[in-house]
Design a protein around this motif. Structure first.
Motif: not given
Length: 495
Positions: A286-314
C-alpha cells in the motif's frame, strides 16, 4: 564661516532589546548625548537671482554637542555577528526539518541537527508517545544497533531519559550529565556502560508539546567530560520547540497511514483458495496515502478459478471505500456468470456508474480451468498479464478497452490462451510500472526483463517469482514516501 560641530547619534535600543530577547548578550548601555548647547545666529537663506526669499526663517536652531559620543565598541559587532549566525543556523536547520515528510526521516534529522547545535558526536532518540498509541522506536547517531542494545540494559530509572519517559516528577526539563564516569551518584551500571561504549558526558532534552504531551526524549553523548554552553542550550531548545510540533503532526499522519493500510488489508482476501492444478501467490504493497489497488481469487464450480486485479482512481479513505465495493460486486458477478468475463465486467461497469459516478477504475478478470490449463480473460483499461516460463516470457495480447466508468456502456471481446505446464501467469496493477518513474514503454521493458531473469530454480514457486519481480523492477524499495501508487501482483503457477 561658522565652525559647526558634527552631531552623531547612534540608536542601539532596538538592537539591545533583540539581543536581550535572544539571550545573546548580557546588557548594552545606550549612549546618551553629552554637553550643553551654545547659542548661534540664525542662518539666512541665500539669494536666488538677486531676490531676497520671502519665507520667514525660524531664529531657533539645534545646538551642537561639545563632545561626540563614541561609536559602539567592537564587542557589540561581535555579539551582533554571533546573533545573526545563530539565526541563520536555526533557519537552515528548521528548513531542512520542514522538508521531511515521514516520521523516520524527521527523527534522524532532529537527532543530527541537535548534535550539531550542542557540539556532540553521538546520540540516541527514543520515541515513546505518552498516549500509548505508538509507534515506539529508538534510533541512534554514531551508535550501532548492538550499542543501542547495550544502553538499553541500563535500568530506565537510572537514566534521565528513562525517568522522563516514565513520567516521574521534576524530569520535564533538560538535564546535563557533565561527568558520568566521575559522578559517584550515578548508577554503577550506567557508568559501566558509558566506559564500555566510550562516552563520558551527556545532555538529555525531553520532547513534548502542550497539545500532544510527551513524545519522546533525545540524548547527546560526549567523548570527554563536558556540557553544552548556555548559548548552545538556548539554541537547541528553540530548535526542539519547533521540531516537536513537526513530529506531532507527522505522528498523526503516520498513524492515519497505518490505519489506512490495515483497512486496505482487511478489504482484501485473507487467504487464497486451493484448487488442484494451480498454485497461487499474491503481493500487495500500500502507498503511504493509501491507494485503491486490489486483487481477488475465488474458487468456482467444476474446479474452476476466478482471478481478478483492479485499480480505483485516487487515494485515501474514499478510494479504499470504492475499492471495497468494487471487489465485493465483482465477487458476486463472478459467482453468477464467472465463465463469461465480458459479462462480469459489463455488470461491474453498471455498478460503478450507479454507485461511484465520479470514479474511474481499471479491472481484469480471468476465468481459469486448471485441469485443461485454459484461461479466458477480459480487461477494462488494465495492463496485460505476463506469461513466465522456461521457453517464453511474453505479454498476453489483449484487446484495447477503456477503463470502467469512462463510457456509457462498456464491452470488449475476451481473449483465451493456454499456459504450458510449469508456466506462471502474472497479473499486476499499473502501480508496479508507475513507481519506476520511467515512461510506460520503458517500464514494460523493465518488467519483461525482470520476469525473464527469474532463476529457473525459483520458477516453480509463484511467491518466489513475484518477489523476484518486485525486487528487480523496484530496486530502491516499495515504501517511498513520495509515491501515491499501490502495487499488486497475483501469480498463478500451473502444474
Amino acid at each position: 564661516m561658522l565652525d559647526i560641530t558634527l552631531l552623531v547619534r547612534v540608536h542601539v535600543d532596538a538592537l539591545i532589546a533583540a539581543q536581550n530577547d535572544m539571550g545573546v548578550c548580557d546588557a548594552i548601555r545606550p549612549n546618551t548625548p553629552v554637553g550643553k548647547p551654545t547659542a548661534m545666529s540664525a542662518p539666512h537663506l541665500p539669494k536666488v537671482a538677486g531676490i531676497d526669499p520671502m519665507v520667514p526663517v525660524s531664529t531657533h536652531t539645534a545646538a551642537p554637542l561639545k563632545a561626540v559620543p563614541a561609536a559602539p565598541g567592537a564587542f557589540i559587532q561581535d555579539r551582533l555577528a554571533g546573533w545573526v549566525s545563530d539565526l541563520t543556523t536555526l533557519h537552515e536547520l528548521t528548513e531542512r526539518l520542514a522538508g521531511t515528510s515521514t516520521l523516520d526521516t524527521a527523527l534522524h534529522e532532529l537527532l543530527g541537527a541537535g548534535a550539531a547545535l550542542v557540539g556532540a558526536r553521538r546520540g540516541l532518540l527514543v520515541l515513546e508517545p505518552a498516549d500509548g498509541g505508538g509507534p515506539s522506536l529508538t534510533i541512534g547517531l554514531g551508535l550501532a544497533h548492538a550499542e543501542l542494545g547495550t544502553i538499553e540494559t541500563v535500568p530506565r530509572s537510572a537514566t534521565p531519559y528513562g525517568r522522563f519517559l516514565d513520567g516521574l516528577p521534576d524530569t520535564d526539563t533538560p538535564m546535563a550529565s557533565p561527568d558520568i564516569l566521575g559522578d559517584d551518584s550515578i548508577d554503577p551500571r550506567c557508568r559501566e556502560v558509558a566506559a564500555t561504549l566510550g562516552y563520558a558526558a551527556g545532555y538529555t532534552l525531553p520532547l513534548a508539546t502542550r497539545s500532544s504531551g510527551r513524545l519522546g526524549v533525545a540524548v547527546w553523548l560526549y567523548d570527554e567530560p563536558a556540557e553544552p554552553l548556555e548559548r548552545q542550550c538556548h539554541l537547541v531548545g528553540l530548535y526542539a520547540r519547533y521540531a516537536t510540533e513537526h513530529l506531532a503532526r507527522l505522528l498523526e499522519l503516520e498513524r492515519a497511514r497505518a490505519d489506512a493500510a490495515i483497512i486496505a488489508e482487511e478489504l482484501l482476501p485473507t487467504r487464497l483458495p486451493r484448487v488442484p492444478g494451480v498454485q497461487l501467490a499474491a503481493r500487495h504493497r500500500t502507498a503511504p496515502k493509501g491507494g485503491g489497488d486490489w486483487y481477488d481469487a475465488l474458487a468456482l464450480p467444476d474446479n474452476a478459478l476466478g482471478l481478478a486485479v483492479g485499480s480505483v482512481s485516487g487515494s485515501g479513505p474514499s478510494a479504499l471505500a470504492a475499492m471495497g465495493r468494487l471487489r465485493a460486486g465483482l465477487r458476486a458477478y463472478a459467482v453468477m456468470e464467472g465463465e463469461d468475463p465480458v459479462a462480469v465486467l459489463s455488470d461491474l461497469e453498471l455498478l460503478l456508474r450507479l454507485t461511484e459516478p465520479s470514479c474511474a477504475a481499471t479491472a481484469l478478470y480471468a476465468y481459469c480451468e486448471p485441469e485443461r490449463r485454459t484461461i479466458l480473460l477480459a480487461g477494462a483499461g488494465h495492463t496485460p498479464p505476463l506469461i513466465i516460463g522456461d521457453r517464453r516470457t511474453e505479454f498476453v495480447e489483449t484487446t484495447i478497452s477503456a477503463p470502467l466508468g469512462m463510457l456509457a456502456c462498456w464491452e470488449a471481446p475476451s481473449v483465451e490462451f493456454t499456459p504450458a505446464p510449469g508456466e506462471t501467469v502474472l497479473l499486476y496493477t499499473d502501480g508496479l510500472l508507475r513507481r519506476t518513474g520511467d515512461p510506460m514503454d520503458r517500464a514494460f521493458a523493465r518488467l519483461h526483463a525482470a520476469a525473464a531473469g527469474v532463476p529457473k530454480a525459483l520458477r516453480h514457486d509463484p511467491g518466489a517469482v513475484a518477489d523476484h519481480v518486485l525486487r528487480t523492477v523496484l530496486p530502491e524499495g516499495l515504501d517511498r514516501s513520495d509515491s501515491t501508487e499501490d502495487v499488486v501482483l497475483l501469480a498463478a503457477h500451473f502444474d
